[in-house]
Design a protein around this motif. Structure first.
Motif, PDB file in Angstrom:
ATOM      1  N   GLU A  27       0.822  -1.213   0.000  1.00  0.00           N
ATOM      2  CA  GLU A  27       0.000   0.000   0.000  1.00  0.00           C
ATOM      3  C   GLU A  27       0.854   1.261   0.000  1.00  0.00           C
ATOM      4  N   VAL A  28       1.877   1.271  -0.854  1.00  0.00           N
ATOM      5  CA  VAL A  28       2.755   2.420  -1.057  1.00  0.00           C
ATOM      6  C   VAL A  28       2.857   2.650  -2.560  1.00  0.00           C
ATOM      7  N   ASP A  29       3.391   3.795  -2.947  1.00  0.00           N
ATOM      8  CA  ASP A  29       3.531   4.045  -4.383  1.00  0.00           C
ATOM      9  C   ASP A  29       4.986   3.884  -4.822  1.00  0.00           C
ATOM     10  N   LEU A  30       5.172   3.921  -6.123  1.00  0.00           N
ATOM     11  CA  LEU A  30       6.499   3.730  -6.720  1.00  0.00           C
ATOM     12  C   LEU A  30       7.491   4.764  -6.203  1.00  0.00           C
ATOM     13  N   GLU A  31       7.069   5.997  -6.092  1.00  0.00           N
ATOM     14  CA  GLU A  31       7.955   7.056  -5.593  1.00  0.00           C
ATOM     15  C   GLU A  31       8.423   6.755  -4.173  1.00  0.00           C
ATOM     16  N   TRP A  32       7.513   6.280  -3.328  1.00  0.00           N
ATOM     17  CA  TRP A  32       7.852   5.949  -1.944  1.00  0.00           C
ATOM     18  C   TRP A  32       8.930   4.864  -1.922  1.00  0.00           C
ATOM     19  N   VAL A  33       8.723   3.797  -2.687  1.00  0.00           N
ATOM     20  CA  VAL A  33       9.697   2.696  -2.727  1.00  0.00           C
ATOM     21  C   VAL A  33      11.038   3.188  -3.270  1.00  0.00           C
ATOM     22  N   SER A  34      11.016   3.924  -4.357  1.00  0.00           N
ATOM     23  CA  SER A  34      12.261   4.426  -4.958  1.00  0.00           C
ATOM     24  C   SER A  34      13.037   5.303  -3.984  1.00  0.00           C
ATOM     25  N   ARG A  35      12.344   6.172  -3.273  1.00  0.00           N
ATOM     26  CA  ARG A  35      12.993   7.058  -2.302  1.00  0.00           C
ATOM     27  C   ARG A  35      13.637   6.243  -1.171  1.00  0.00           C
ATOM     28  N   HIS A  36      12.933   5.237  -0.683  1.00  0.00           N
ATOM     29  CA  HIS A  36      13.472   4.436   0.421  1.00  0.00           C
ATOM     30  C   HIS A  36      14.633   3.547  -0.036  1.00  0.00           C
ATOM     31  N   ILE A  37      14.621   3.124  -1.276  1.00  0.00           N
ATOM     32  CA  ILE A  37      15.766   2.375  -1.813  1.00  0.00           C
ATOM     33  C   ILE A  37      16.968   3.306  -1.938  1.00  0.00           C
ATOM     34  N   ALA A  38      16.751   4.493  -2.496  1.00  0.00           N
ATOM     35  CA  ALA A  38      17.840   5.468  -2.674  1.00  0.00           C
ATOM     36  C   ALA A  38      18.465   5.869  -1.338  1.00  0.00           C
ATOM     37  N   GLU A  39      17.645   5.906  -0.286  1.00  0.00           N
ATOM     38  CA  GLU A  39      18.132   6.292   1.040  1.00  0.00           C
ATOM     39  C   GLU A  39      18.704   5.107   1.816  1.00  0.00           C
ATOM     40  N   GLY A  40      18.691   3.913   1.209  1.00  0.00           N
ATOM     41  CA  GLY A  40      19.279   2.734   1.832  1.00  0.00           C
ATOM     42  C   GLY A  40      18.404   2.055   2.868  1.00  0.00           C
ATOM     43  N   GLN A  41      17.114   2.396   2.901  1.00  0.00           N
ATOM     44  CA  GLN A  41      16.214   1.816   3.888  1.00  0.00           C
ATOM     45  C   GLN A  41      15.556   0.528   3.392  1.00  0.00           C
ATOM     46  N   LEU A  42      15.614   0.286   2.104  1.00  0.00           N
ATOM     47  CA  LEU A  42      15.142  -0.954   1.490  1.00  0.00           C
ATOM     48  C   LEU A  42      16.248  -1.457   0.573  1.00  0.00           C
TER      49      LEU A  42
END
Length: 101
Positions: A27-42
């Motif tokens: 229940e998140v969007d693509l931008e949310w996932v991309s941001r968290h990957i870029a920040e090293g959280q995923l």
């Protein structure tokens, strides 16, 4: 003694979720996932040129998103709390396996 995986969990662990499946189930969007990957959280795995996500990663996404939403936590704090929850879950599993819980 390890617990047997359900058929769904076995498929998830072998093939993983696609980005689209993760965003839908988490229940998140693509931008949310991309941001968290870029920040090293995923940390997704690469599979055939695309990201794949484990069932554990889906749980992490749900935890972080809920902390951000419910407590207005900044992403870094939400990820830190998710790290601690994952560590506690792992310690509890070890206690159960040792017959101490």
């Amino acid at each position: 003694m390890s617990q047997a995986l359900s058929p769904l969990d076995a498929v998830l662990e072998e093939h993983g979720l696609t980005l689209q499946q993760l965003t839908s189930l988490g229940e998140v969007d693509l931008e949310w996932v991309s941001r968290h990957i870029a920040e090293g959280q995923l940390a997704p795995q690469r599979h055939g040129g695309e990201w794949r996500f484990s069932s554990a990663m889906l749980l992490r996404v749900r935890r972080i998103a809920a902390l951000e939403r419910d407590f207005e936590a900044v992403p870094e704090l939400a990820a830190l709390v998710a790290d601690m929850q994952e560590e506690i879950d792992g310690l509890r599993r070890r206690l159960r396996r040792a017959g101490l819980e």
